[in-house]
Enzyme design. Structure first.
Site, mmCIF file in Angstrom:
data_model
loop_
_atom_site.group_PDB
_atom_site.id
_atom_site.type_symbol
_atom_site.label_atom_id
_atom_site.label_comp_id
_atom_site.label_asym_id
_atom_site.label_seq_id
_atom_site.Cartn_x
_atom_site.Cartn_y
_atom_site.Cartn_z
ATOM 1 N N HIS B 134 105.398 132.194 79.032
ATOM 2 C CA HIS B 134 106.565 132.312 80.224
ATOM 3 C C HIS B 134 107.010 130.823 80.513
ATOM 4 O O HIS B 134 106.212 130.074 80.646
ATOM 5 C CB HIS B 134 106.006 132.957 81.184
ATOM 6 C CG HIS B 134 106.865 133.597 82.219
ATOM 7 N ND1 HIS B 134 107.194 132.710 83.391
ATOM 8 C CD2 HIS B 134 107.148 134.822 82.761
ATOM 9 C CE1 HIS B 134 108.124 133.339 84.119
ATOM 10 N NE2 HIS B 134 108.261 134.773 83.827
ATOM 11 N N ASP B 211 96.791 131.901 81.913
ATOM 12 C CA ASP B 211 97.759 132.515 82.727
ATOM 13 C C ASP B 211 97.776 134.184 82.549
ATOM 14 O O ASP B 211 97.841 134.729 81.669
ATOM 15 C CB ASP B 211 99.186 132.417 82.239
ATOM 16 C CG ASP B 211 100.418 133.165 82.958
ATOM 17 O OD1 ASP B 211 100.063 134.087 83.892
ATOM 18 O OD2 ASP B 211 101.581 133.012 82.657
ATOM 19 N N GLN B 214 99.927 138.787 83.324
ATOM 20 C CA GLN B 214 100.184 140.116 82.678
ATOM 21 C C GLN B 214 98.798 140.995 82.460
ATOM 22 O O GLN B 214 98.729 142.029 81.604
ATOM 23 C CB GLN B 214 100.850 140.026 81.353
ATOM 24 C CG GLN B 214 102.247 139.373 81.564
ATOM 25 C CD GLN B 214 103.134 140.181 82.393
ATOM 26 O OE1 GLN B 214 102.834 141.594 82.284
ATOM 27 N NE2 GLN B 214 104.314 139.695 82.888
ATOM 28 N N LYS B 237 102.383 142.154 90.590
ATOM 29 C CA LYS B 237 102.300 142.518 89.354
ATOM 30 C C LYS B 237 100.880 143.720 89.193
ATOM 31 O O LYS B 237 100.649 144.004 88.078
ATOM 32 C CB LYS B 237 102.224 141.402 88.155
ATOM 33 C CG LYS B 237 103.569 140.701 87.857
ATOM 34 C CD LYS B 237 103.398 139.867 86.638
ATOM 35 C CE LYS B 237 104.400 138.669 86.598
ATOM 36 N NZ LYS B 237 105.863 139.260 86.496
ATOM 37 N N CYS B 375 112.411 135.516 80.670
ATOM 38 C CA CYS B 375 111.799 133.870 81.127
ATOM 39 C C CYS B 375 110.849 133.490 80.103
ATOM 40 O O CYS B 375 109.751 132.956 80.134
ATOM 41 C CB CYS B 375 111.089 134.043 82.636
ATOM 42 S SG CYS B 375 112.030 134.517 83.674
#
Lengths: 149, 417
Positions: B134, B211, B214, B237, B375
């Site tokens: 991202h 990261d 997600q 999220k 993104c």
């Protein structure tokens, strides 16, 4: 699908499928690359003027959604033969129309461009419709890059 | 407001009626169409218990934290710090001191790049990211490299959208200072073998950041198992309010890191000559934090724990498999990415219809999906597409949602035929 009719009218779908003036102009005096950072759409507008500042030829290339492509295609067909002043006036009226700021008579001068009026109901798509127009203005102003941001 | 539902699970599977009844947004009707929400990779809807808890806190318990010694302030501080402990447990961190509240995953990555990165990265050093990051996990590192005269190296992906680990091994060297990779790709849904990536980075002494924006609402994550030095994620999220996120950092690293944002509540003493900073995590929490959002995040963690991440993971895997097999039957539909190990994200294009037109037409059917570059422009370019349509599932999605998506896509194709 009546609810989509206002946006995806046959004329728009037709210009999307068979965009007019969809080619580069070799050695064009004016050209500009436009992009919409929101979606990654990119297009280039090419222009040639007569000595008395009339748009002799105008075309575009690039990729984008149906709205941006149809808007670019319709733009080229309506601006060919127009003076620079007229082109800028049409741009102003068009911009007002799709932002939903135009009064009744203001859109009359736009002719077949009125078909894109439905865009005003879809705030996220206004940038798609305006991209080609910003790029055209930037080509006239002899800038090299336009963006919808 | 109805009361939150207490029991939403039976055995190994989710009771979907109960799950859905927890989320008020799912009963929303837009222009006569029921909302079908399939944009969970962008942000998730909130269950009653999160909404209730945040409202209850603001109505009855609100005060700022770590300041007033009046009772209300003390209690608010206790609730706030309890969430820190819950998060530490939720992700298997060593201690609550390893949990820093940020405004989101983006700010957490920026914090690491500015604070740790600027301290350790120098001229000639290298930072490794992957091709499927991202923008939030590209730009901070790129700017850091430019500032320091370091080089950004990129792990390539194969045509299925999987990282090429052999190529990654070749990129690693004593020059590698940081390896920052996404756990799950927001654009393709690929689940990366982060344990392996972290272990390989350690062999050359590089520090790792994962990261998890997600991943952590969709699978159980555990810092001990992952072994990473930093891990970031966003509340919004994972069924929590927006405006709050988390940086996990190993204590030995946070301890030596200078502050990123400075101001109130991140100091020990201030004179005009000398400032001493607070210990982590408070060193990195200048200013009044998003207190109610943190409290809401605590409720969301509770929701995920009670619902059970293994149940959620199983449910979403079934939805993903169903989505892939359903969408594959649509003529002219091309799915981007075909990783062996993937989460509930499907990115695709239609031959005849641009993603933005697809999104507009689906929207008229009440279906919310994302169209665009997500993104993640480099990975879009890698697959030769300027944009895709992305459907991403969450705990509350059903097979019927996927059927509605497929019907909507067929309509889009008919409009443009």
């Amino acid at each position: 699908m009546s609810y989509n009719n206002e946006l995806y009218q046959q004329v728009i779908l037709d210009h999307n499928r068979k965009p007019r003036n969809f080619h580069a102009i070799e050695g064009a005096k004016h050209s500009c690359d436009g992009h919409n950072p929101l979606c990654g759409d990119e297009l280039t507008v090419y222009l040639n003027l007569t000595p008395d500042q009339v748009i002799a030829d105008i075309s575009f290339t690039g990729s984008g959604c149906a709205i941006s492509k149809a808007s670019a295609s319709l733009m080229t067909t309506s601006l060919k033969g127009k003076t620079l002043t007229e082109a800028r006036e049409i741009f102003e009226s068009f911009q007002k129309m799709i932002k939903g700021e135009a009064e009744g008579e203001e859109t009359e001068s736009l002719g077949k461009l009125v078909i894109l009026k439905g865009v005003r109901e879809y705030s996220s798509r206004i940038k798609c419709a305006i991209l080609a127009w910003h790029t055209m203005i930037c080509a006239l102003d002899e800038k090299t890059e336009a963006t919808t941001e | 407001m109805p009361k939150p539902v207490d029991t939403i699970t039976t055995g190994n599977s989710l009771d979907m009626d109960k799950v859905r009844s927890e989320f008020p947004m799912l009963s929303k009707v837009i222009r006569g169409k029921k909302l079908i929400y399939l944009d969970n990779a962008a942000t998730t809807q909130k269950p009653w218990r999160v909404i209730h808890r945040a409202i209850q806190f603001e109505t009855d318990e609100y005060a700022t934290v770590r300041r007033g010694s009046y009772r209300l302030g003390e209690e608010a501080t206790e609730s706030y710090e309890n969430v820190r402990s819950e998060i530490a447990k939720f992700i298997g961190a060593g201690s609550p001191e390893e949990i820093v509240f940020t405004s989101g995953a983006t700010q957490a990555i920026n914090l690491v790049a500015h604070s740790y990165g600027r301290k350790v990265v120098g001229e000639g050093d290298e930072i490794i990211i992957s091709h499927m990051e991202h923008h939030a996990n590209i730009i901070p590192w790129k700017l850091l490299c430019d500032e320091k005269g370091a080089t950004l190296k990129v792990i390539p992906v194969n045509d299925k959208g999987e990282l090429l680990l052999d190529e990654y091994k070749k990129l690693l060297s004593y020059k590698t200072k940081i390896v920052a990779v996404t756990h799950v790709s927001n654009a393709l849904g690929t689940v990366n073998p982060v344990e392996k990536i972290v272990a390989l980075a350690k062999e050359v002494g590089a520090v790792t950041l994962v990261d998890g924006a997600q991943s952590c609402a969709h699978m159980r994550v555990n810092m001990f198992n992952l072994g990473c030095d930093f891990f970031v994620f966003s509340g919004h999220k994972m069924y929590a309010p927006s405006g709050v996120g988390v940086l996990f950092g190993k204590s030995e690293l946070l301890d030596v890191m200078p502050p990123y944002v400075t101001g109130g509540e991140m100091i020990k003493t201030v004179t005009f000559d000398k400032i001493t900073f607070a210990d982590p995590p408070h060193r990195f929490e200048a200013g009044t934090p998003p207190v109610s959002q943190v409290i809401g995040l605590g409720a969301a963690i509770g929701y995920l724990n009670d619902t059970g991440l293994s149940r959620i993971e199983r449910h979403e895997k079934q939805l993903l498999n169903y989505a892939i097999s359903t969408l594959k039957k649509i003529q002219g539909l091309r799915i981007i990415g075909d990783a062996e190990n993937r989460a509930g994200v499907v990115s695709f294009t239609l031959d005849a219809v641009h993603p933005h037109d697809v999104v507009t037409i689906l929207s008229e059917e009440g279906i919310a999906v994302r169209g665009g570059h997500h993104c993640a422009q480099p990975i879009m370019r890698r697959f030769g597409v300027p944009a895709t349509v992305r459907a991403s599932v969450g705990v509350y999605n059903t097979f019927e949602d996927i059927d509605a998506l497929a019907d909507g896509l067929k309509k889009a194709i008919r409009v443009f035929a």
